[in-house]
Enzyme design. Structure first.
Site, mmCIF file in Angstrom:
data_model
loop_
_atom_site.group_PDB
_atom_site.id
_atom_site.type_symbol
_atom_site.label_atom_id
_atom_site.label_comp_id
_atom_site.label_asym_id
_atom_site.label_seq_id
_atom_site.Cartn_x
_atom_site.Cartn_y
_atom_site.Cartn_z
ATOM 1 N N LEU A 1 118.757 125.711 128.786
ATOM 2 C CA LEU A 1 118.915 125.185 127.424
ATOM 3 C C LEU A 1 117.717 125.601 126.569
ATOM 4 O O LEU A 1 117.851 125.875 125.377
ATOM 5 C CB LEU A 1 119.051 123.660 127.436
ATOM 6 C CG LEU A 1 119.246 123.072 126.045
ATOM 7 C CD1 LEU A 1 120.602 123.447 125.459
ATOM 8 C CD2 LEU A 1 119.083 121.561 126.051
ATOM 9 N N TYR A 2 116.534 125.658 127.202
ATOM 10 C CA TYR A 2 115.351 126.134 126.468
ATOM 11 C C TYR A 2 115.640 127.505 125.867
ATOM 12 O O TYR A 2 115.436 127.735 124.667
ATOM 13 C CB TYR A 2 114.147 126.205 127.419
ATOM 14 C CG TYR A 2 112.975 126.946 126.831
ATOM 15 C CD1 TYR A 2 112.223 126.390 125.794
ATOM 16 C CD2 TYR A 2 112.618 128.217 127.294
ATOM 17 C CE1 TYR A 2 111.156 127.075 125.239
ATOM 18 C CE2 TYR A 2 111.549 128.897 126.746
ATOM 19 C CZ TYR A 2 110.822 128.335 125.714
ATOM 20 O OH TYR A 2 109.766 129.016 125.162
ATOM 21 N N ALA A 3 116.119 128.421 126.730
ATOM 22 C CA ALA A 3 116.415 129.777 126.274
ATOM 23 C C ALA A 3 117.482 129.749 125.177
ATOM 24 O O ALA A 3 117.379 130.476 124.180
ATOM 25 C CB ALA A 3 116.898 130.612 127.455
ATOM 26 N N THR B 1 118.078 127.421 123.013
ATOM 27 C CA THR B 1 117.553 126.966 121.708
ATOM 28 C C THR B 1 116.682 128.049 121.069
ATOM 29 O O THR B 1 116.620 128.153 119.848
ATOM 30 C CB THR B 1 116.750 125.646 121.823
ATOM 31 O OG1 THR B 1 115.645 125.823 122.713
ATOM 32 C CG2 THR B 1 117.627 124.503 122.291
#
Ligand SMILES: O=C(O)[C@H]1O[C@H](OP(=O)(O)OP(=O)(O)OC[C@H]2O[C@@H](n3ccc(=O)[nH]c3=O)[C@H](O)[C@@H]2O)[C@H](O)[C@@H](O)[C@H]1O
Length: 427
Positions: free
Chosen positions: A238-240, A242
């Site tokens: 999810l980091y990637a 965003t």
């Protein structure tokens, strides 16, 4: 003729002899007037209630806000003051963070004006952020405590200073933490980014924006080394996702409003004053404390590898990006022409396997790590990263010069002194 008051509350009932018609007219007149008076009374009451509420609300803001006022504005202006010809005034978000604090100091050192913004959240030890802030303060850099989503604060900062550039580094970082707290990624990396861009697009003049994307946008890309033209539509965390969203969102603001945008895809940045959540940092801590470290391994027992990039090289990349950002073309929310939109890899170009990183730490710490090797959990990690940096090299002469051996030596020296170890006891 009796007053209305007398009519409503006659002191001597039957005092007046009034004929029927006249009495009916008077009753009717009296009840209309009464209603009118009540209405007036209610309107006045509502108005006073509303103005009291608004007083309480604004009073609260002034009582609780850590910003605002003549003295505060003066501090902001001093911090943003440019001390070199053709210098820039830069709003650095995430200024108390790892990369933010290093770049802020470098900008100030060369004579640019810098104002920091940071929310000092507790994703990792805020005292480290406060220590970085003290360093910045000593060089005349003010760090305003506030969140990207505070639109009133951002607007005020732009009211006080006509920033030429924004270096946007504030973010929810960390690949694996996204499974624990997904909302924090949306709050900072998506909502916070949009909040900042909204203010920048309306500013007059509009600043040029350089911001931190991530090597993680390459996700499951298998072409090596990673080039900016490679696919970035298969994020593994999810980091990637965003960060990838950030690249699309900034493109929109570039397209509609003429904001100059540069996205920097950082590759696993490390060094003194780094982030305690990162592997090299937590490995160091655990090795020193004699605790076991967990090393992830990929499919078929393949070691994971990262293109670890030293902080000083990243600082040079940030300065180069700011210097070549070009100008935003719009003002006050209106585009006047096309503006630059760029994305660059900032890596080291030589991936190192994670067990090798541990070997280097063992050497600098002169201590053996207790290793536990486990299969990489499905938590957003990718097997390797490797940057092709030719684009940044061509555009602004980006050339990393610190290898992992040298960089980790500097990190370990800083770590021991910051946390109060006697290097002789360790090395
Ligand atoms: O380039 C980026 O865009 C990102 O870089 C960084 O992410 P990563 O490359 O994942 O760095 P980091 O956590 O140090 O793990 C390094 C290696 O150690 C392995 N690792 C990690 C922890 C552990 O306990 N064991 C382990 O083997 C792990 O599997 C990995 O192989 C930033 O944190 C991120 O915010 C973002 O900026």
């Amino acid at each position: 003729m009796p007053s209305l008051e007398d009519e409503l509350f006659p002191s001597t009932p039957g005092k007046f002899k009034i004929d029927r018609g006249h009495r009916q007219f008077q009753r009717c007149f009296a009840s209309t007037s009464t209603m009118f008076l009540w209405a007036l009374f209610l309107i006045a009451l509502t108005a006073s209630y509303l103005s009291f509420q608004s007083f309480v609300h604004s009073g609260n803001r002034y009582l609780t806000a850590s910003w605002g006022g003549i003295h505060w504005e003066k501090q902001i202006r001093n911090s943003a003051h440019i001390q070199r010809p053709a210098g820039m005034s830069v709003l650095v978000t995430g200024a108390a963070g790892f990369v933010g604090s290093h770049v802020s100091l470098a900008l100030k050192k060369r004579g640019d004006g810098v104002v920091g913004l940071d929310n000092f959240n507790n994703y990792y030890d805020p005292s480290l952020k406060k220590a970085r802030e003290s360093l910045l303060n000593r060089q005349g850099i003010l760090v305003v405590e506030g969140d990207l989503n505070d639109a009133a604060l951002l607007a005020k900062l732009f009211d006080v200073v006509a920033f030429t550039h924004v270096l946007h580094l504030a973010a929810q970082a960390g690949v694996r933490y996204a499974m624990e707290n997904p909302g924090s990624y949306v709050h900072s990396n998506v909502a916070g980014l949009v909040s900042l861009l909204e203010i920048c697009k309306s500013a007059d003049p509009q600043p040029a924006i350089v911001w931190a994307s991530s090597s993680s946008v390459y996700g499951l890309n298998e072409n090596a080394p990673f080039s900016e033209s490679d696919r970035t539509d298969r994020p593994a965390s999810l980091y990637a996702a965003t960060k990838k969203a950030g690249e699309e969102i900034t493109h929109t603001y570039n397209h509609i409003y003429g904001l100059s945008i540069t996205g920097l895809r950082f590759f696993t940045v490390y060094g003194p004053w780094g982030r305690p959540d990162m592997a090299y940092f937590s490995f160091t801590k655990n090795i020193l404390q004699g605790k076991t470290i967990t090393i992830y391994r990929g499919k078929n027992k393949a070691d994971l590898a990262r293109d670890f990039t030293y902080i000083d090289d990243i600082v040079k990349g940030c300065l180069g990006s700011l210097d070549t950002s070009g100008e935003s073309t719009g003002s006050g929310g209106k585009k006047r022409g096309p503006a630059p939109y760029r994305n660059f890899n900032l890596g080291n170009t030589s991936p190192v396997k994670v067990p090798t990183l541990v070997n280097i730490l063992e050497k600098h710490l002169r201590m053996k790590a207790k290793r536990k090797i486990v299969e990489m959990p499905g938590n957003g990690d990718v097997p390797f990263t490797h940057a092709n940096i030719s684009l940044a090299q061509r555009e602004f002469g980006y050339k990393p010069t610190t290898d992992l051996q040298t960089g980790l030596k500097k990190f370990v020296r800083w770590y021991l002194s910051y946390y109060g170890y006697n290097p002789k006891d360790v090395q």
